[in-house]
Motif scaffolding. Structure first.
Motif, PDB file in Angstrom:
ATOM      1  N   ARG A  56       0.821  -1.220   0.000  1.00 10.91           N
ATOM      2  CA  ARG A  56       0.000   0.000   0.000  1.00 10.91           C
ATOM      3  C   ARG A  56       0.853   1.267   0.000  1.00 10.91           C
ATOM      4  NH1 ARG A  56      -4.885  -2.157   3.721  1.00 10.91           N
ATOM      5  NH2 ARG A  56      -4.768  -4.223   2.816  1.00 10.91           N
ATOM      6  N   LEU A  57       1.847   1.257  -0.854  1.00  9.04           N
ATOM      7  CA  LEU A  57       2.738   2.411  -0.920  1.00  9.04           C
ATOM      8  C   LEU A  57       2.586   3.133  -2.244  1.00  9.04           C
ATOM      9  CD1 LEU A  57       5.934   0.864   0.639  1.00  9.04           C
ATOM     10  CD2 LEU A  57       4.424   2.567   1.641  1.00  9.04           C
ATOM     11  N   ALA A  58       1.505   2.853  -2.958  1.00  8.88           N
ATOM     12  CA  ALA A  58       1.374   3.426  -4.291  1.00  8.88           C
ATOM     13  C   ALA A  58       1.480   4.945  -4.264  1.00  8.88           C
ATOM     14  CB  ALA A  58       0.033   3.005  -4.904  1.00  8.88           C
ATOM     15  N   MET A  59       0.844   5.584  -3.296  1.00  6.46           N
ATOM     16  CA  MET A  59       0.856   7.040  -3.303  1.00  6.46           C
ATOM     17  C   MET A  59       2.198   7.598  -2.857  1.00  6.46           C
ATOM     18  SD  MET A  59      -1.721   7.780  -4.850  1.00  6.46           S
ATOM     19  CE  MET A  59      -1.735   9.553  -4.857  1.00  6.46           C
TER      20      MET A  59
ATOM     21  N   ASP B 224       4.121   7.583  -5.915  1.00  3.88           N
ATOM     22  CA  ASP B 224       3.703   8.717  -6.724  1.00  3.88           C
ATOM     23  C   ASP B 224       4.433   9.970  -6.240  1.00  3.88           C
ATOM     24  OD1 ASP B 224       1.985  10.232  -8.520  1.00  3.88           O
ATOM     25  OD2 ASP B 224       1.004  10.950  -6.701  1.00  3.88           O
TER      26      ASP B 224
ATOM     27  N   ILE C 107       1.964  12.805   2.967  1.00  2.22           N
ATOM     28  CA  ILE C 107       2.457  12.605   1.606  1.00  2.22           C
ATOM     29  C   ILE C 107       2.196  13.856   0.770  1.00  2.22           C
ATOM     30  CG2 ILE C 107       2.074  11.327  -0.534  1.00  2.22           C
ATOM     31  CD1 ILE C 107       1.560   8.843   1.116  1.00  2.22           C
TER      32      ILE C 107
ATOM     33  N   LEU D  72      -6.099  12.743  -1.313  1.00  6.84           N
ATOM     34  CA  LEU D  72      -5.366  12.244  -2.470  1.00  6.84           C
ATOM     35  C   LEU D  72      -6.299  11.957  -3.636  1.00  6.84           C
ATOM     36  CD1 LEU D  72      -2.624  10.121  -0.732  1.00  6.84           C
ATOM     37  CD2 LEU D  72      -2.440  12.377  -1.743  1.00  6.84           C
TER      38      LEU D  72
ATOM     39  N   LYS E 144      -6.550  -2.095  -3.654  1.00 11.78           N
ATOM     40  CA  LYS E 144      -6.833  -1.168  -2.561  1.00 11.78           C
ATOM     41  C   LYS E 144      -6.955   0.263  -3.078  1.00 11.78           C
ATOM     42  CE  LYS E 144      -6.058  -4.657   0.183  1.00 11.78           C
ATOM     43  NZ  LYS E 144      -5.755  -5.606  -0.903  1.00 11.78           N
TER      44      LYS E 144
ATOM     45  N   ASP F  21      -5.466   3.134  -2.377  1.00  8.70           N
ATOM     46  CA  ASP F  21      -4.305   3.960  -2.738  1.00  8.70           C
ATOM     47  C   ASP F  21      -3.776   3.562  -4.114  1.00  8.70           C
ATOM     48  OD1 ASP F  21      -3.276   1.511  -1.613  1.00  8.70           O
ATOM     49  OD2 ASP F  21      -1.315   2.459  -1.728  1.00  8.70           O
ATOM     50  N   THR F  22      -3.770   2.249  -4.398  1.00  5.75           N
ATOM     51  CA  THR F  22      -3.356   1.801  -5.720  1.00  5.75           C
ATOM     52  C   THR F  22      -4.309   2.327  -6.786  1.00  5.75           C
ATOM     53  OG1 THR F  22      -2.493  -0.218  -4.726  1.00  5.75           O
ATOM     54  CG2 THR F  22      -2.809  -0.230  -7.096  1.00  5.75           C
TER      55      THR F  22
ATOM     56  N   ILE G 200      -6.083   5.008  -6.690  1.00  5.13           N
ATOM     57  CA  ILE G 200      -5.865   6.439  -6.887  1.00  5.13           C
ATOM     58  C   ILE G 200      -4.655   6.673  -7.792  1.00  5.13           C
ATOM     59  CG2 ILE G 200      -5.229   8.596  -5.746  1.00  5.13           C
ATOM     60  CD1 ILE G 200      -6.796   7.703  -3.322  1.00  5.13           C
ATOM     61  N   GLY G 201      -3.538   6.018  -7.463  1.00  2.00           N
ATOM     62  CA  GLY G 201      -2.328   6.202  -8.249  1.00  2.00           C
ATOM     63  C   GLY G 201      -2.530   5.799  -9.704  1.00  2.00           C
TER      64      GLY G 201
ATOM     65  N   LEU H 250      -4.969   8.287 -11.478  1.00  2.00           N
ATOM     66  CA  LEU H 250      -4.247   9.552 -11.631  1.00  2.00           C
ATOM     67  C   LEU H 250      -3.296   9.511 -12.822  1.00  2.00           C
ATOM     68  CD1 LEU H 250      -2.494  11.204  -8.582  1.00  2.00           C
ATOM     69  CD2 LEU H 250      -1.220  10.814 -10.643  1.00  2.00           C
TER      70      LEU H 250
ATOM     71  N   ILE I 130      -4.580  20.244   0.663  1.00  2.00           N
ATOM     72  CA  ILE I 130      -4.059  19.606   1.866  1.00  2.00           C
ATOM     73  C   ILE I 130      -3.355  20.592   2.797  1.00  2.00           C
ATOM     74  CG2 ILE I 130      -2.463  17.879   2.724  1.00  2.00           C
ATOM     75  CD1 ILE I 130      -2.878  16.374   0.087  1.00  2.00           C
TER      76      ILE I 130
END
Ligand SMILES: Nc1ncnc2c1ncn2[C@@H]1O[C@H](COP(=O)(O)OP(=O)(O)O)[C@@H](O)[C@H]1O
Ligand SMILES: [Mg+2]
Lengths: 292, 310, 249
Positions: free
Chosen positions: A29-32, A35, A89, B42, B95, B97-98, B100-101, B104, B215
């Protein structure tokens, strides 16, 4: 070798490098964070240029890896001071990227390193940007950098396979049995930074995120086994690069943008049609269950 | 330097631009605070990037750079992006976060593809669209600013009207459902407001750095207060200040984009808050603890002395 | 006219139903315990009754009418721990949220609402903490604030999901006193409860639930070893050893 062949080779190498690194990012879960790093390496490259006054790829790699790890450290610091992770982040990467852009527009005006290039990459120039390393014949710089990073990445993955696997799966248990979780985390962030820099010339800062995340995400829909996921992700990365290139030359559009788009299309296909985990396959198997 | 500021501030166009960035700062600060608390910041980043293809498609269809339709196009592709993110994270094992990335970068990639098409088209005024990437508030003209000011004001008013409902929805969605609020509709309304604030803001800050406007002012404001209403107001104020100073700094050099300077200003405010905010600031906390320790030591010493006199 | 009547309620999140053909009737002005093992569907039952999740089949009637949340006769205390404790809000503010259903769209809570909210905080013994940020309250205090929020809803029927989890004995006593007070005022209170030892002391009426309703009725007749065996299956043997059901045998 022909011009086209070089582009295909470089694109595929970037696909493999990003694909295998991306798998771990998705699982952890480090995708962002990836980024974020892909943005901040810009600052690393600018600083490396300002300090060394050269566009030497080696310095760039070092600068980028340093800033990449620094980004991860800053995020960690803010997070542990009580700020929620997504906000940490967001604050860190936008600031470092903004400083990078400002420095670039103030000092690096005359250099090949311009903002558009950094963002979108320019794989069409890759075959002409030749350097000579040691006894090797003159080869494209991007090719040499990607090969180097690929070897480093593969070495890290082979050497630390167990550790990477267990820290991705269950970091608490990993910590309990004495795996240096934080160290592995920063090693991975270093891998991401170097992969990003090496792919920078070809695909640019933002599209490298697509190459990092999309193949891994597609592979994740196809298998539950980490080793198979790594291989599939690499293959899908290569496929997207090659299809993306031909599509771009056919439509006469940005090659890197087209590679990212193809990555997205491949993911969309698996999202719907992947055996077992695809939306339609799930629906179909449910219907069969109801009928029986 | 003072002269430069005076001259540039006296210019009518600069005044428009400043007014524009103030309003953008306010609306993104206000909606950014709620997004932050909903852990959707995000997603805002993704929406900003994802607006690029919408902008390009609209431009290709219309063949001219007219702000209102471009913003509509941006909003549509932004909303589409949030829809994709939600679909991916709820219908597959991927998930959030993936998702979103992925969304994006793929949307942005598509945007770049379309941008190359735009620059090839004969009507193409490519530089105009490039301003969306890093923000070029100076490129705004009076009519643009009026439109954006109207939009920003409208967004702020709607948020103010729905404040109570958005608050309970953010704090405790289960309870909000129990109260009989139409939570699905409210969620959609909020996302629409957020997407609108983003597409209005990218003119000044650009798609890549827009996340900062959502943010950074919000998280800075959180340091100064424990009340949501005050946090939202402060966040708007911080956003406005960043907008003004960023715009002024960027006029010192020719061709400098506004976005990065706005972000640096916002981050500066963040650092001040992080260190010096009463109660929560790191430095404030540290000084307080030091003082407390001293007082305790002092009392201990006094007590000892008192004992020895007895 | 019964406060709550559930008929043939079936709920499924995925393929397998979590609640199956659940029917029961709740008497007015009583304290009712909903008892069952983890994963029995207790929380799901409350959510389905409140219309927060879709029902596969069945009907829920509240005072003989099909229930819609807008009618504000029902107050709800969700299971704890689902909120962001760092949210910028204080205890009074949280309690005021209980008034939102009465205030209506676009309007702000007025002076009366604030007084009422303060009053509710006082009832749970938390008036001193009205302006405290919620993360700076202890677990028991947080639970009291959420209870006060339900009181502020001024409902006729209350649903509380495990209000005693993570609170100390004093808070538990305070809460149960409050529930009895509500009962005295003629309100109906349904409480999801875990501690079998206190069931007989606390509740007038119990619903034993494990996907189906195993038994339902006045505590005396319903809370029997036989029914508990059916509800808890094998795990009860372990509970029995601890003499939890003293006087049942
Ligand atoms: N949102 C959900 N999605 C899918 N399954 C759920 C969801 N919520 C609960 N369940 C399942 O429904 C069953 C009943 O859950 P719940 O009502 O929370 O039980 P209880 O409150 O009695 O412990 C459990 O098996 C749980 O796994
Ligand atoms: Mg439960």
């Amino acid at each position: 070798m022909s011009y086209e062949a070089w582009i295909l080779i470089v694109g595929s190498l970037a696909g493999i490098c990003c694909g295998i690194t991306g798998c771990f990012l998705i699982l952890r879960r480090l995708a962002m964070l990836a980024d974020a790093i892909s943005h901040t390496v810009l600052l690393g490259m600018v600083l490396a240029f300002l300090i060394s006054q050269s566009l030497n790829g080696f310095y760039m790699l070092i600068g980028a890896a340093a800033i990449g790890v620094l980004t991860a450290v800053f995020v960690q610091l803010l997070h542990s001071s009580g700020i929620q992770e997504d906000a940490s982040i967001g604050v860190v990467f936008t600031f470092l990227f903004a400083v990078g852009v400002i420095l670039l527009s103030l000092y690096a005006d005359h250099v090949h390193l311009d903002v558009d290039h950094a963002l979108m990459g320019e794989i069409t120039f890759v075959p002409w940007d030749l350097v000579k390393w040691g006894f090797l014949p003159e080869l494209p710089k991007a090719f040499l950098m990607l090969t180097t990073v690929l070897i480093i990445n593969l070495l890290i993955i082979i050497l630390f396979y167990k550790e990477l696997k267990i820290t991705s799966f269950d970091p608490q248990m990993a910590a309990a049995i004495g795996v240096p979780v934080l160290l592995i985390h920063y090693i991975l962030m270093g891998m991401v930074s170097m992969t990003t820099v090496a792919s920078f010339d070809s695909v640019g800062a933002i599209l490298v995120v697509a190459m990092l995340i999309a193949p891994g995400a597609s592979a994740y829909l196809l298998t539950d086994k980490l080793n198979i996921m790594l291989i599939m992700s690499a293959l899908l990365g290569v496929a997207a690069a090659i299809i993306g290139y031909y599509l771009a030359s056919w439509l006469d559009v940005s090659i890197s943008g087209s590679m990212a788009t193809v990555n997205g299309v491949i993911f969309a296909i698996f999202f719907f049609f992947a055996p077992h985990k695809g939306v339609l396959s799930k629906r179909w198997s449910q219907r069969k269950l109801k009928l029986t | 330097m003072d002269d430069v500021i005076k001259i540039s501030l006296a210019d009518a166009n600069t005044q428009w631009v400043l007014l524009g960035t103030i309003l953008l700062g306010i609306s993104s600060g206000v909606l950014g605070s709620i997004a932050l608390l909903r852990k959707q910041s995000l997603i805002g980043d993704a929406v900003a990037h994802a607006s690029l293809p919408g902008i390009c498609v609209t431009f290709l269809l219309l063949g001219e750079k007219s702000l209102f339709p471009l913003l509509i196009g941006a909003a549509i592709s932004g909303l589409l992006a949030t829809f994709c993110i939600q679909a991916i994270s709820s219908y597959s094992i991927i998930k959030e976060d993936t998702a979103i990335g992925l969304v994006l970068s793929v949307f942005f990639g598509l945007g770049i593809v379309l941008l190359t098409k735009v620059s090839q088209s004969s009507v193409g005024n490519k530089s105009g669209l490039n301003d969306f990437i890093f923000g070029q508030a100076a490129a705004l003209v009076g009519s643009d600013v009026k439109l954006m000011a109207g939009a920003a004001a409208l967004l702020t008013v709607i948020t103010w009207l729905l404040f109570k409902e958005l608050k309970v929805l953010t704090f405790d969605p289960e309870f909000a459902k129990g109260l009989g609020l139409p939570t699905k509709l409210l969620n959609f309304v909020f996302l629409t407001l957020l997407v609108s604030a983003i597409v209005v803001g990218i003119q000044a800050v650009g798609v890549i750095l827009m996340a900062a406007m959502l943010i950074t002012p919000a998280i800075s404001a959180r340091y100064w207060t424990d009340s949501l209403a005050r946090m939202i107001v402060l966040s708007g104020v911080f956003g406005a200040i960043s907008g003004v100073f960023g715009t002024i700094f960027s006029t010192f050099g020719t061709g400098l984009a506004t976005g990065p300077f706005i972000v640096v200003t916002a981050t500066f405010i963040f650092f001040i808050s992080l260190l010096f905010a009463p109660e929560r600031g790191l430095l404030t906390k540290w000084v307080k603890r030091l003082r407390l320790n001293k007082r305790l030591q002092h009392e201990l010493v006094l007590r000892k002395e008192g004992k020895s006199y007895q | 006219m019964n406060p709550v009547e559930v008929q043939n309620l079936t709920v499924a999140y995925q393929k397998k139903p979590v609640l199956k053909n659940v029917s029961f009737t709740v008497p007015e002005g009583k304290l009712i315990g909903i008892i069952g093992p983890n994963g029995a569907g207790k929380s799901t039952l409350i959510k389905a009754v409140l219309g927060m999740i879709p029902k596969a089949t069945g009907e829920v009637r509240v005072y003989d009418k099909l229930y819609r949340a807008k009618e504000r006769v029902v107050g709800y205390v969700p299971q704890r721990g689902s909120v962001d404790w760092d949210f910028p809000t204080n205890a009074l503010d949280v309690v005021l949220m209980g008034r939102y259903g009465h205030i209506g769209w676009f309007k702000r809570p007025g002076k009366k609402d604030k007084e009422l909210a303060l009053n509710c905080l006082e009832k749970v013994g938390m008036q001193e903490y009205a302006t405290r940020q919620i993360s700076q309250l202890s677990g028991g205090q947080q639970q009291r604030v959420f209870l006060a929020r339900a009181l502020a809803q001024d409902a006729k029927i209350y649903f509380m999901d495990e209000p005693f989890v993570g609170v100390d004995a004093a808070t538990e006593r305070a809460i149960i006193e409050l529930l009895n007070e509500l009962k005295q005022q003629g309100k109906t209170v349904l409480v999801v409860h875990h501690d079998l030892q206190t069931v007989k002391d606390y509740f007038d009426h119990v619903i034993l639930l494990n996907i189906n309703v195993i038994a339902e009725g006045p505590t005396e007749d319903t809370f029997t070893l036989k029914n508990l065996h059916q509800t808890y299956g094998g795990t009860l043997a372990f509970l029995e050893k601890g003499d939890i059901l003293v006087g049942q045998k």
